[in-house]
Design a protein around this motif. Structure first.
Motif, short mmCIF file in Angstrom:
data_model
loop_
_atom_site.label_atom_id
_atom_site.label_comp_id
_atom_site.label_asym_id
_atom_site.label_seq_id
_atom_site.Cartn_x
_atom_site.Cartn_y
_atom_site.Cartn_z
N ASP A 1 38.36 28.09 58.98
CA ASP A 1 38.41 27.27 60.19
C ASP A 1 38.95 28.10 61.36
O ASP A 1 39.68 29.07 61.17
N ILE A 2 38.59 27.69 62.55
CA ILE A 2 39.11 28.31 63.77
C ILE A 2 39.90 27.25 64.54
O ILE A 2 39.40 26.15 64.77
N ASP B 1 35.24 24.89 60.09
CA ASP B 1 35.22 23.96 61.23
C ASP B 1 35.99 24.55 62.41
O ASP B 1 36.80 25.47 62.26
N LEU B 2 35.72 24.01 63.58
CA LEU B 2 36.48 24.33 64.78
C LEU B 2 37.45 23.18 65.03
O LEU B 2 37.03 22.04 65.22
N MET C 1 33.08 34.71 62.91
CA MET C 1 32.26 35.52 62.01
C MET C 1 30.94 34.79 61.77
O MET C 1 30.93 33.62 61.39
N GLU C 2 29.83 35.52 61.98
CA GLU C 2 28.50 34.96 61.75
C GLU C 2 27.70 35.87 60.84
O GLU C 2 28.00 37.06 60.71
N GLN D 1 31.53 24.73 63.06
CA GLN D 1 31.57 25.68 64.17
C GLN D 1 32.63 26.76 63.96
O GLN D 1 32.96 27.49 64.89
N GLY D 2 33.15 26.87 62.74
CA GLY D 2 34.08 27.94 62.42
C GLY D 2 33.34 29.17 61.91
O GLY D 2 32.15 29.36 62.18
N ASP D 3 34.04 30.02 61.15
CA ASP D 3 33.40 31.21 60.59
C ASP D 3 32.31 30.81 59.59
O ASP D 3 32.46 29.83 58.85
N SER D 4 31.23 31.59 59.54
CA SER D 4 30.18 31.32 58.56
C SER D 4 30.68 31.65 57.16
O SER D 4 31.59 32.48 56.99
N GLY D 5 30.11 31.00 56.17
CA GLY D 5 30.53 31.22 54.80
C GLY D 5 29.93 32.49 54.22
O GLY D 5 29.13 33.18 54.85
N LEU D 6 30.32 32.80 53.00
CA LEU D 6 29.80 33.95 52.27
C LEU D 6 29.02 33.49 51.06
O LEU D 6 29.29 32.43 50.48
#
Length: 384
Positions: free
Chosen positions: A125-126, A256-257, A150-151, A244-249
């Motif tokens: 999350d951001i 989430d933001l 991170m995207e 809208q947070g960092d993309s997963g792996l």
């Protein structure tokens, strides 16, 4: 990572601080260094990023536990080449996997502590802080929020390989993700397994890493997110913007933001939930004779009739003139307290008129002053 400051020091709290203390400390510091208050100030911008990073870790019980035990390595996904920072061995020779297998050998089997490095992982999350004026919080607004997240790497489409398929079986573990090690113990040599340090438990190695992301499959990108802040949002509330947070792996979902709201105080209004409170001074003659006064509200000025004989501290209510309740159509009320202002710097003539007025009131005893009459009667009864 070695240059990073201690997260507790960043927020200005003790290591044993409570969740509320951490949140309050973050809000106080975030207001101080928020970019909206210091446009084009790179130092404040960096401090604000540092605060967000520290709060992201210390506000999450799981991350905080790892940080308290292992420091920055415990919460850095890139530590040790992107693998799990907890699967490497200590200087004494035992890692977590080693201990798990060792205890399993002693007590009849046990289970592996190793996680699947190829399993989908949710992005982080951001957390950002947004400052609003009192009226912006009441009315709502669309707000552009600049974030760095991170995207998925666009060059390799999130594979980490330059050609998208340069994955080979790890030569050290033969694709098993773990290697066998022997440990000398008081009970003799014990054979156990640990996460393969070469592939970090994946079983494969990247033979041709993507140059843009260095094989990590993600890159950091600056984004501007337009967030619809609803009418009625209050101070200290958090608005979650999903995905809208960092993309997963490994195909995992994005984080989430979390938009944490700070509302600046208003010079006239105070808010209590969905209700608004304010105080208005009135003159002595207005209180005695009654009058029509102008009352400020968040919708503009309205007229209100003060009754004759209004006492100082009287509170009246304006229904539906409070704040709109979030994602609803109904609103709270506005409560207005009137205070009688005693005049100063009277002229000689005004003082004489006032004395004449007071003398005329004395002719009828205390009939015009019921509270005064009641007080002296109670005093008389108490002393008799």
């Amino acid at each position: 990572m070695a240059d990073e400051r201690d997260y507790y020091e960043v927020l200005g709290v003790e290591k044993g601080a409570s969740d509320d203390e951490i949140k309050k400390a973050f809000k106080k510091q975030a207001r101080k260094y928020h970019p909206d208050l210091h446009p084009d100030d790179k130092e404040c911008e960096e401090k604000f990023k540092e605060l967000n990073k520290a709060y992201d870790v210390l506000s999450d019980s799981e991350k905080r536990q790892r940080y308290d035990q292992f420091g920055h390595a415990g919460v850095d996904p890139n530590y040790g080449g992107g693998g799990n920072p907890f699967t490497g061995g200590f200087s004494g020779g035992f890692g977590f996997d080693d201990l798990g297998d060792l205890f399993g050998s002693f007590f009849g089997g046990g289970r592996s502590r190793r996680s699947n490095a190829n399993a989908p992982r949710r992005g982080q999350d951001i957390n950002v802080n947004v400052n609003l004026s009192f009226m912006e919080a009441c009315e709502g607004k669309k707000h552009d929020i600049k974030i760095n997240r991170m995207e998925k790497c666009p060059d390799c489409n999130g594979t980490g390989s330059a050609d998208g398929s340069s994955q080979a079986t790890c030569p050290d573990c033969n694709g098993m993700g773990a290697v066998k090690v022997s440990q000398r113990t008081p009970f003799g040599m014990i054979s156990s397994s640990k996460t393969c340090p070469k592939c970090n438990g994946k079983g494969t190695v990247n033979t041709n890493p993507c140059k843009k992301c260095s094989g990590t499959a993600r890159v950091r990108v600056s984004k501007t997110i337009n967030v619809d802040i609803p009418a009625g949002i209050d101070d200290s509330q958090t608005l979650r913007v999903g995905g809208q947070g960092d993309s997963g792996l490994n195909g995992g979902p994005s984080g989430d933001l979390n938009v944490m709201i700070s509302v600046r105080p208003h010079p006239i209004f105070e808010r209590h939930g969905s209700d608004i409170h304010c105080e208005i001074p009135i003159t002595y003659s207005q209180a005695v004779l009654g009058d029509e006064i102008t009352v400020p509200t968040i919708d503009g000025h309205v007229k209100y009739n003060i009754a004759e004989g209004t006492q100082t501290g009287t509170v009246f209510r304006l229904r539906g003139k409070g704040v709109r309740k979030i994602r609803r159509t109904d609103r709270g009320d506005q409560y207005v307290k009137v205070n009688i202002e005693v005049p100063k710097n009277l002229t000689k003539k005004q003082k004489e008129l006032l004395k004449d007025f007071a003398a005329s009131m004395e002719e009828n005893g205390n009939e015009h002053y019921q509270k005064r009459k009641s007080f002296f009667q109670k005093m008389k009864d108490a002393l008799s």
